[in-house]
Each structure stands twice: as structure tokens, then as C-alpha cells.
Design a protein around this motif. Sequence first.
Motif: not given
Length: 418
Positions: A142, A144, A147, A314-315, A317-319, A321-322, A326
Motif C-alpha cells: 500500500k 503511496p 507499492p 493510507p486511505d 493519503v490516497r484521497e 492524492q486522487k 500523487r
Amino acid sequence: MLLGAVADDFTGASDLANTLARGGMATMQFVGAGTGAAPAGCEAGVVALKTRSIAPAEAVRQSLDAARWLLAQGCEQIIFKYCSTFDSTPEGNIGPVAEALLDLLGTGVAVVCPVFPAAGRRLFMGHLFVGDRLLSESGMEKHPLTPMTDPDIRRWLRRQTRGEVGHVPLDTVRAGGAALAAAIDAEAAAARRLVVTDAVADQDLLAIGAAVAGHRLVTGGSGIALGLPQNFRAKGRLSGEPMTLPAVHGPAIVLCGSCSSASQAQVAAYRADRPGLAVDPAELMDGRMTLGRAVEWVRSHAGEAPIVYSTAAPDAVREAQKQFGREAVAAAIETFFGDLARTVAEDGMKRIVVGGGETSGAVVEALGLRSLQIGSEIAPGVPALVTERGGPLGLALKSGNFGGADFFAKAVGQVGTA
């Protein structure tokens, strides 16, 4: 200088320098390729780069520049240091850099061994484990930026390289020096220039270190260096004189940009009795969190060893990045922590503890540091560091996954000491 190393990030460089210093070599860490002569008495030099996540061609260029400088200092052997979880993408950068260093050094083979048993990194049948989990089930899948979705280091490395990848199994590593050396030579004869080499314990790394005494290039995590100082000691090449460090006194701060599960636990433990400022990636990107706001907060808690952190699940951070991209999010976080470190250092902060490889690199670059001396070990792979910046400045640079839950408290108490 006898032994030189090119490290693909700043925490990894400190990790390796710590290993070499504990092995009895007078060791210094340098930031980027040097431009002059290394200090007298330096037997091992570790060049810290920030090449893990950049374009492969640029990583190769910077790594070759660092290696050329080390060779100019007289180094007889070069280590290419990367993360013990083999952090990389299918395109690189481990494979391209390793192949380029082989070409530069004019040598036919190098072992590939990211193993670090003290941190739970072990390699068996070509597969990398973190603790009792395969790499691809350890949380690193996972990450960022890099991976790690395949634990088979042979297969992952082959995607990054021009040539075939060899392998030496654990049974051969433990069959004795002659058998191990013969196996590596056989892989080289078969044109497999990079040879993934199993190891699960320090004794395996010591055996590998002895077997590669005559190799121009060695690649791996910091554990691969465990046996290398002895090769020079056996020839009477080491002075046995450690480098002396000045003591550091003054206020401390912790900066953490890592989102690893270990870092999340460390931040939570430290915040139990220390003030903390959370930096939400989305708030940083949309301007709700600013450098000025953070600096004022730090000044209001300057005597309490506060922590400023962007550590998040991580969720989350991914949000971010989206929404923002990133690379843009990563660059903003690094710039923020670098600027914050420089500002608080100018305010008189004398001890700075940093969590996260990318964050550590940003901090060191922002502070304009060129070299660091290696102090005592805070945790496996993490030494206290001292540098000069208008007087002694103490640092600790920690990879996200390293250290126990109490790491930050330990580091604040120990950083800057000899």
C-alpha cells in the motif's frame, strides 16, 4: 577512504553508516556527491542521495556521479544501498542503478541482498519477508510511491533490468565460503550479473560479506555491510580510532511525514505526553495549513519537544492524492517539512528528529547540510547524527518502518550524543 557507499535515500544512508561505524570503521555520511577531498581519517564514506522515486535515468546519473567521487577518494569497494523492503517500481530504480554501477566498475557480478534481520527483513527462496509476512502482505503493498506487490525479488528485479537475474539459495550460503563463492561465480559465468542471495540471520550476512571481499560492487540493505569491515581489518587496514563528535544541547522537535503503520503507532505514543500538530495533506494543498501557522505553533511549544506530523491512514493519503495528484501531494509535504526544519533551526532548535525517508531527505536538503558524523545507535538501523550548522546540530533520520513505538521519545533523549 577504503569503502564507499551510494545510498538511494537519506535514512538508508544513516542506517548503513551506523552499521559500518559499529563494525569499527571511521565513518561519515555525505549529502550528494562531494566536490573536494573527504576529511582525513575517514575510512568509510556513505553518500546520501534522494533517488529512490525519481526517474530511472536521473537516478543512474546521480548514482554514477557519487560513485565516481568515492572512487576518487580511493575507495576499493562500492556498496549500493537500497531499502530492506526493496522499495522500487517495476521500472526501477534498483535494477538500472545496479547495472550502471557494474558497468562503471568494470565488474561482472554483484550480490543483491536487502536483508536486515534486526528489523525483520529476511530473504528465503528468493522471496522477501517482513516479520512473518511476505513483502506483498506486510503493508508495503500500500506504499503511496513504491507499492511492493510481489515478494519474489528475482522476478521484481528482472522487470527492471536488461539481463537475467541469478539466485543463491540459503542452503548454499550456509554450505561454507568456498561453496558460496563458487555459486556466485557460476551465476556470473552464466551472464547473470545480479545475484539475489538468500539470508535470514546475521550469520548469513557475515558469510556473504566474507565471500564478496574481492568484489568491486556489493548491493543490498544495511545488513549486507555487517561482514565488510572485517575484510579490511583482517588486512590490517583499519585504524581502530573512532571519529569524535561534539555534544549537542538545546531544544528539540520531531517531524514525521511517514504514513507507515509503524510511524502511526510512534506518533500516537509520542503524542500521549507531548504536544502535536497534525498536517492534513488536503489542508496543506488547499492552503488551510501554512508554514507560518506551523512555525507559530512550534514557537509556542518550543521547550516541550513538540511533534509536527502528516502521518495519516493510507486511505486518507490516497484521497488527497486522487484530488490533487500523487506527485503534487508528495512534493508539497516534503517542501513543507523542509521549510519548517530550516525555519526552526534558524530559531535555535538544536535537535531535530525526522520520521520518513522522503521527509528526511527534504529536511537535510533544506538545511543545506553536506556531511554528518555518526553517533550512537538509537534503534537498529538508526544512529544519532551530528553536523555543523552555525554550531553543533543533532539529527536522527528514521525510515518509516523502523523503531519501536517509543522511538521518538528515545531519539529526543539521545540525538546529538556521542
